[in-house]
Design an enzyme around this catalytic site. Structure first.
Site, mmCIF file in Angstrom:
data_model
loop_
_atom_site.group_PDB
_atom_site.id
_atom_site.type_symbol
_atom_site.label_atom_id
_atom_site.label_comp_id
_atom_site.label_asym_id
_atom_site.label_seq_id
_atom_site.Cartn_x
_atom_site.Cartn_y
_atom_site.Cartn_z
ATOM 1 N N GLY A 179 0.801 -1.628 -0.385
ATOM 2 C CA GLY A 179 -0.316 0.177 -0.044
ATOM 3 C C GLY A 179 0.543 1.088 -0.008
ATOM 4 N N CYS A 182 -16.708 5.054 -26.336
ATOM 5 C CA CYS A 182 -18.398 5.944 -26.297
ATOM 6 C C CYS A 182 -18.756 5.352 -24.566
ATOM 7 C CB CYS A 182 -18.655 4.923 -27.187
ATOM 8 S SG CYS A 182 -18.514 5.217 -28.659
HETATM 9 C C1 LIG Z 1 -3.137 -5.827 -4.501
HETATM 10 C C2 LIG Z 1 -2.445 -6.248 -2.992
HETATM 11 C C3 LIG Z 1 -0.967 -5.411 -2.497
HETATM 12 C C4 LIG Z 1 -0.839 -4.482 -3.319
HETATM 13 O O1 LIG Z 1 -1.018 -2.687 -2.886
HETATM 14 P P1 LIG Z 1 -0.223 -1.331 -2.997
HETATM 15 O O2 LIG Z 1 -1.165 -1.068 -3.051
HETATM 16 O O3 LIG Z 1 -0.481 -1.663 -5.019
HETATM 17 O O4 LIG Z 1 1.262 -1.844 -2.308
HETATM 18 C C5 LIG Z 1 -0.461 -6.272 -1.617
HETATM 19 N N1 LIG Z 1 -1.174 -7.029 -0.877
HETATM 20 C C6 LIG Z 1 -2.709 -7.576 -1.511
HETATM 21 C C7 LIG Z 1 -2.772 -8.630 -0.588
HETATM 22 C C8 LIG Z 1 -2.828 -7.192 -2.202
HETATM 23 O O5 LIG Z 1 -4.303 -7.537 -2.753
#
Ligand SMILES: *Cc1c(COP(=O)(O)O)cnc(C)c1O
Length: 415
Positions: free
Chosen positions: A227, A343
């Site tokens: 994240g 569209c």
């Molecule tokens: C999508 C996801 C991530 C990565 O998230 P980012 O915001 O791209 O860093 C990590 N762990 C899980 C379980 C995810 O679904």
């Protein structure tokens, strides 16, 4: 006006116009040097502990980029059998792949088991299903740390309003299910959500997960999820995620945990966006401009099928305008709504944005398109997915995925 393209020499030895002419638009372009730098940043967290970054490959699943991730020594997370297959193709050994799926069939779990890939289960029901397939085996479970974070409610993956993970109240039941199937829970993982610039909710979730960890025996690993955000408003001087400050606080929590429990598991995080976002841009051509009811539109070939984030999340991407290979950083600005060729009224890349005056045949460069760009693209309106090009470390351009053709479009029909 600032230019990210210029300040990073993003296109190396080639110009945007040369790339657009050679490969056509729309075109995803990645810069290997920037990608590798981002990978190195997330590989170095929590110094002094055994730590590994698992690249969450749904952010960008290009095979050449996966190979770079592999070279940089990151492990990887997969969300589906298709992602597992691609990681294996990119050379990841199966002990470096972690399967963190959601609501999957026995068949998909069995594929991971047959390949010796560790699976994390994200509900009691899925844990039960797993136990029936792999009695006496090893697995992980995904815990909801009770706190979420993210740039949009659609990407918050923990807390109260989410389909993901096992709630902390259900851990005793999870342990019972595991015991009944003689499963060893070797690790726990979480993911609070995507794109946070403020580390506090993540750190709160780290703290919560570490206290949950004390309810298990000796764990092989604890995985804090992904994240980490990137500055999508970089042309307005938005700063990068402050890893230095973050790491001090992160490490303090880990130190405290280790001294309490008296053992040191492997620690992991799961960055996706951070790894590839700023190392990718999307080039498109302006095919028309017009005024509709006093609003100026610039119509490009970047439809929402090519870059879905603005339509799905109202996401902001910085835009640079390029004319005859020159990035326009001065002169008059005007408000324009940059749209695509699909569209749908919502087919908007940038809504009412102050940009240099755009003319037909200009190129627009959408920044921070390396993550959740191509990987979320589609064939909507029977449009073909674009090509992807890598600017290598020596500054040359290399095609890493060809543009789709009409045979690709027809290939799955039964006639
Ligand atoms: C999508 C996801 C991530 C990565 O998230 P980012 O915001 O791209 O860093 C990590 N762990 C899980 C379980 C995810 O679904």
């Amino acid at each position: 006006m600032n230019s990210y393209i210029e300040s990073t020499s993003f296109f190396g030895n080639v110009s945007a116009e040369e790339l657009a002419t050679k490969y056509g638009t729309p075109l995803y372009v990645y810069n290997e040097r920037i990608l590798r730098n981002s990978m190195r940043t997330v590989s170095k967290l929590i110094q002094g502990y055994r730590y590994v970054a698992n690249y969450s490959m749904k952010a960008n699943s290009n095979l050449s980029i996966l190979k770079i991730v592999n070279e940089e020594g990151l492990n990887a997370d997969a969300m589906s059998e298709g992602e597992i297959r691609l990681l294996m193709k990119a050379g990841f050994s199966t002990d470096r792949i972690f399967f963190v799926p959601n609501n999957v069939s026995s068949q998909e779990m069995q594929f991971a088991i047959d390949n010796g890939i560790l699976v994390s289960l994200d509900s009691l029901d899925q844990l039960e299903r797993y136990g029936n397939l792999d009695r006496g085996g090893r697995c992980a479970i995904r815990i909801n740390p009770g706190v979420g974070a993210g740039h949009h409610s659609k990407v918050v993956t923990a807390g109260k309003n989410t389909k993901f993970a096992i709630s902390r109240d259900d851990i005793d039941e999870a342990l019972e299910i595991a015991a009944r199937h003689e499963l060893t829970i070797v690790g726990i993982n979480q993911h609070v959500g995507s794109l946070f610039m403020d580390p506090e909710p993540f750190l709160q979730a780290v703290s919560n997960l570490l206290s949950v960890a004390q309810r298990f025996g000796r764990l092989e690993f604890i995985d804090f999820g992904g994240g980490y955000g990137v500055p999508y408003h970089k042309l307005d001087n938005e700063q990068s995620f402050d890893f230095e400050n973050f790491e001090v606080k992160f490490k303090a929590l880990v130190d405290e945990f280790v001294s309490t429990v008296g053992y040191t598991p492997l620690f992991k995080t799961e960055p996706g966006r951070y790894v590839c976002c700023e190392g990718g841009v999307l080039l498109g051509r302006v095919h028309a401009t017009k005024d509709n009811a006093g609003r100026k539109y610039a119509g490009t070939d970047i439809g929402m099928n090519v870059l879905a984030r603005p339509a799905i999340y109202d996401a902001w991407h910085d835009i640079e305008v390029i004319r005859n290979s020159e990035i326009i950083t001065d002169g008059d600005l005007e408000k324009v709504t940059l749209v695509g060729n699909i569209c749908e009224t919502g087919d908007i890349i940038a809504d009412d944005r102050l940009l240099p005056k755009i003319k037909t045949e200009d190129l627009v460069c959408v920044l921070d398109a390396g993550a959740y760009g191509y990987s979320m693209s589609s064939n909507y309106n029977c449009r073909l997915r674009p090509a992807e090009v890598l600017i290598t470390e020596n500054g040359d351009d290399k095609l890493i995925r060809r543009r789709e053709n009409y045979d690709d479009l027809f290939s799955s029909f039964e006639l």
